[in-house]
Design a protein around this motif. Structure first.
Motif, PDB file in Angstrom:
ATOM      1  N   GLU B  98       0.623  -1.262  -0.099  1.00  0.00           N
ATOM      2  CA  GLU B  98      -0.301   0.451  -0.391  1.00  0.00           C
ATOM      3  C   GLU B  98       0.767   1.392  -0.064  1.00  0.00           C
ATOM      4  O   GLU B  98       0.694   2.056   0.712  1.00  0.00           O
ATOM      5  N   TYR B 162      -5.929   6.528  -1.579  1.00  0.00           N
ATOM      6  CA  TYR B 162      -6.195   5.047  -0.705  1.00  0.00           C
ATOM      7  C   TYR B 162      -4.743   4.304  -0.367  1.00  0.00           C
ATOM      8  O   TYR B 162      -4.736   2.646  -0.369  1.00  0.00           O
ATOM      9  N   ALA B 209     -10.014   1.066   8.329  1.00  0.00           N
ATOM     10  CA  ALA B 209     -11.152   0.528   8.001  1.00  0.00           C
ATOM     11  C   ALA B 209     -11.371  -0.164   7.057  1.00  0.00           C
ATOM     12  O   ALA B 209     -10.602  -0.293   5.919  1.00  0.00           O
ATOM     13  N   PRO B 210     -12.589  -1.092   7.178  1.00  0.00           N
ATOM     14  CA  PRO B 210     -12.911  -2.155   6.104  1.00  0.00           C
ATOM     15  C   PRO B 210     -12.942  -1.645   4.422  1.00  0.00           C
ATOM     16  O   PRO B 210     -11.781  -2.430   3.272  1.00  0.00           O
ATOM     17  N   ASP B 211     -12.649  -0.595   4.412  1.00  0.00           N
ATOM     18  CA  ASP B 211     -12.925  -0.029   2.675  1.00  0.00           C
ATOM     19  C   ASP B 211     -11.852   1.512   2.930  1.00  0.00           C
ATOM     20  O   ASP B 211     -12.346   1.957   2.318  1.00  0.00           O
ATOM     21  N   LYS B 212     -10.699   1.241   3.121  1.00  0.00           N
ATOM     22  CA  LYS B 212      -9.978   2.510   3.743  1.00  0.00           C
ATOM     23  C   LYS B 212      -8.712   1.634   3.336  1.00  0.00           C
ATOM     24  O   LYS B 212      -8.264   0.660   3.961  1.00  0.00           O
ATOM     25  N   TYR B 247      -9.652 -10.579   6.056  1.00  0.00           N
ATOM     26  CA  TYR B 247      -9.687  -9.240   6.432  1.00  0.00           C
ATOM     27  C   TYR B 247      -8.744  -7.982   5.405  1.00  0.00           C
ATOM     28  O   TYR B 247      -9.037  -6.948   4.860  1.00  0.00           O
ATOM     29  N   ASP B 250      -9.094  -8.287   1.391  1.00  0.00           N
ATOM     30  CA  ASP B 250     -11.554  -8.174   1.379  1.00  0.00           C
ATOM     31  C   ASP B 250     -10.413  -6.711   1.365  1.00  0.00           C
ATOM     32  O   ASP B 250     -11.837  -5.646   0.912  1.00  0.00           O
ATOM     33  N   ARG B 251      -9.736  -5.702   2.747  1.00  0.00           N
ATOM     34  CA  ARG B 251     -10.263  -4.859   2.283  1.00  0.00           C
ATOM     35  C   ARG B 251      -9.074  -4.350   1.049  1.00  0.00           C
ATOM     36  O   ARG B 251      -9.198  -2.935   0.628  1.00  0.00           O
ATOM     37  N   ASP B 254     -11.810  -4.143  -1.054  1.00  0.00           N
ATOM     38  CA  ASP B 254     -12.898  -3.368  -1.077  1.00  0.00           C
ATOM     39  C   ASP B 254     -12.892  -1.501  -0.609  1.00  0.00           C
ATOM     40  O   ASP B 254     -13.361  -0.529  -1.151  1.00  0.00           O
ATOM     41  N   LYS B 255     -11.200  -1.131  -0.089  1.00  0.00           N
ATOM     42  CA  LYS B 255     -11.393   0.013  -0.520  1.00  0.00           C
ATOM     43  C   LYS B 255     -10.994   0.741  -1.398  1.00  0.00           C
ATOM     44  O   LYS B 255     -11.703   1.715  -1.964  1.00  0.00           O
TER      45      LYS B 255
END
Lengths: 272, 379
Positions: B98, B162, B209-212, B247, B250-251, B254-255
């Motif tokens: 990331e 992101y 967080a799951p989408d960040k 996790y 998925d993240r 999902d981000k």
């Protein structure tokens, strides 16, 4: 003494992945002693590695640590060092990582003479993938991918580094641990690109197949085959046959890359 | 006040956009047709105290770009298809670890050395799936020199927001075409590099967080942590714990996919009351815009959906028109890549036609117009 060094380690990340008898722990120990002696600022020290057994070591060290892709540690490290020359950057790599897949990056990091220290943990084998031959596996040795004996000629990584332009090049062994500590300390202190080849041993995947039955036998092999560089240079070829030189092999300063780049910035900056 | 209007290439506009977005680090390797980006930044970056480095190969260019970002710089590299193939290894690393950065691919004809100086849109699937393993990517495609400027700024903003590498896909013809461009005095909404402000001892770099995306401290700022391309937990250290691995994966998906409204951008041109929709991107969307205009003049109910974000794909816009139109035409400067995405979303609700050119010459409005007329008549 040992307790005084513990703050350099991430003890909660142990136990480590290294096999019993592996030489890499000894070399890590020498590195930690050097860092302690040099009193490096933990926040300003970055330890970068590639992929392989030795490249897992940064995870156990309490600094800014970066575990990159196979062979590429020096290219990542170059970006970090140029971006922020205040950082002390040390690269940990193995013989396969540094000399095969990362060979080009090693050559050009030497040539550029950027102020990074590279410690090559040379155990003559790909240990992480369980014993394939590397460019540092001697001719005639056995490996899983050399079941009839290795016919690939090896090469001298230190001579390569000198030829490519590294300004400090040394070789030590896991047996000669206090000398190795001294060499790492000098390498980290010297400005420019420094290389320390640390001869290690892999009893699990190299020794077992090559009549070196345990770690003690392999350490004794290092003791018997290493020769101080000064003696090695003076003696005739028949006396040095089968031996390898240890100690400082090259120490000759040259303009350092980040400093040269800073001169360009100073000359070109728009507010001048 | 006098406007700052200039005549420049897309590659130059890309540099101007990058500088406006705050780039201070570039590492790359020469390759046609992207080289001007490196050349101009080699000239410009030291003037603002930034750093430029020409690395020994494309792989190292991507690695050093990531290194520059980890040391706190807004960082970028530029390449073309063959170079992007080599960069994929460390591009994947930047996705997994990331690391914010921008990767520009000025697309030329392939495969292999292909057509180094000719335009193409052949890398759109390489952009999506070029690196191994499950992953989400963001790839943007500008259609003009002016749009290249703003798209490059957007790429940096998304990269920082992101915390991931973002691709800018320029067609060679966009990279090398000279057009009028207005460079604004000031750009609003530049996304700064995020830095943590909590307790240094208990810093969890990959807690998000799951989408960040995470907030990664620059190396040297006193937050000491570990970065790896291995699956890792909140601490950044490797883990094989199935729950933690899931996790993370998925993240990473999902981000991107839970923020489509923020990321996906299209232009809908003449799309009220249509029987036929042309879906295009990059330079070809300009040929398509001319074709659509001419078709309109001829009384055909045709509209254009210009994709500005290629990945994640603009599912919601294709879906919106799938029930309204009889057919969609997807002209592309390749043998058909995005057309399969359109087919996937349309799922039989309308006919989908590919229209292609891949000989190195730019697809003309006439080629698209002829196809529009043919489809329109038979639909």
């Amino acid at each position: 003494m040992l307790n005084d060094l513990k703050h350099h380690l991430r003890e909660d990340k142990m136990s480590h992945i290294l096999c019993p008898g592996c030489g890499h722990g000894t070399i890590m120990n020498a590195l930690v002693h050097s860092i302690d002696e040099l009193d490096l600022d933990k926040d300003k020290t970055v330890i970068v590695s590639g992929i392989g057994c030795s490249s897992r070591i940064p995870g156990y060290l309490n600094f800014n640590t970066l575990h990159t892709t196979h062979g590429r540690a020096l290219a990542f490290a170059t970006g970090i060092k140029l971006a922020n020359p205040e950082l002390k950057v040390i690269v940990i790599t193995g013989d396969g990582d540094a000399s095969a897949i990362g060979g080009n990056h090693l050559i050009h990091a030497c040539r550029r003479n950027i102020d990074i220290t590279t410690i090559i943990f040379n155990n003559n084998i790909y240990g992480m993938t369980s014993g394939q031959f590397s460019p540092m596996t001697p001719v005639g040795s056995y490996a899983t991918t050399a079941p009839y004996g290795n016919i690939d000629r090896g090469f001298d990584l230190c001579n390569l580094a000198i030829g490519a332009g590294a300004t400090y090049v040394a070789r030590g062994t896991a047996y000669h641990v206090s000398m190795l500590t001294k060499l790492i300390t000098e390498a980290v202190s010297s400005k420019g690109f420094s290389v320390v080849e640390a001869v290690s041993h892999c009893p699990t995947y190299y020794g077992r197949r090559n009549q070196l039955k345990d770690a003690v036998t392999m350490l004794e092999w290092q003791k018997d085959h290493a020769m101080p560089a000064k003696a090695f240079e003076k003696l005739p070829e028949e006396k040095t046959k089968g031996k390898f030189p240890i100690g400082v092999l090259h120490d000759k300063p040259a303009p350092e890359y980040c400093e040269e780049y800073q001169k360009i910035i100073d000359a070109q900056k728009e507010d001048n | 006040m006098q406007k700052n209007i200039k005549l420049m290439q897309g590659n130059e506009a890309c540099v101007e956009g990058a500088l406006a977005a705050g780039v201070t680090f570039f590492a790359g390797y020469p390759i046609t047709p992207s080289t001007e980006i490196a050349e101009i930044l080699a000239m410009r970056l030291p003037k603002i105290g930034g750093k430029f480095i020409q690395m020994e190969d494309e792989i190292a260019g991507m690695a050093a770009t990531i290194g520059g970002s980890l040391a706190g710089h807004k960082s970028m590299t530029a390449t073309s298809g063959p170079g992007l193939s080599l960069k994929q290894e460390n591009f994947g690393y930047a996705l997994m670890a990331e690391i914010p950065c921008v990767v520009v691919d000025v697309m030329r004809g392939g495969p292999s050395t292909g057509l180094p100086t000719a335009t193409s849109q052949e890398d759109v699937m390489q952009a999506r799936w070029g690196t191994h393993g499950d992953h989400a990517v963001i790839a943007l495609a500008p259609y003009s020199v002016q749009d290249t400027y703003y798209t490059t700024i957007k790429a940096f903003n998304l990269a920082e927001k992101y915390s991931m590498p973002v691709l800018v896909l320029l067609d060679e013809v966009i990279g090398h075409m000279r057009e009028k461009i207005e460079i604004p005095e000031k750009i609003e909404g530049i996304e700064p590099r995020k830095t943590p402000n909590g307790d240094k001892e208990n810093y969890l770099p990959y807690e998000a967080a799951p989408d960040k995306g995470p907030i990664l401290a620059p190396f040297g700022s006193g937050y000491r942590y570990h970065v790896t391309g291995l699956a890792h937990d909140f601490t950044g250290f490797p883990t094989t714990d199935a729950k933690k691995v899931k996790y993370l994966k998925d993240r990473l998906r999902d981000k991107v996919y839970k923020n489509l409204d923020d990321i996906v951008e299209v232009e809908e041109i003449n799309t009220d009351d249509i029987d036929l929709l042309v879906v295009a991107y990059g330079s070809i969307s300009r040929s398509a815009a001319s074709a659509v205009e001419e078709a309109r003049e001829a009384g055909l109910k045709v509209g254009l959906l210009r994709l500005k974000t290629i990945w994640p794909f603009a599912d919601m816009y294709i879906d919106k028109y799938a029930d309204k139109v009889k057919a969609m035409i997807v002209p592309e400067q390749n043998q058909g890549q995005i057309v399969y995405e359109v087919e996937r979303v349309v799922a039989g609700r309308a006919k989908v036609y590919a229209e292609n050119r891949y000989d190195g010459e730019l697809m003309t409005p006439q080629q698209i117009l002829d196809r529009v007329k043919e489809v329109y008549t038979n639909a």
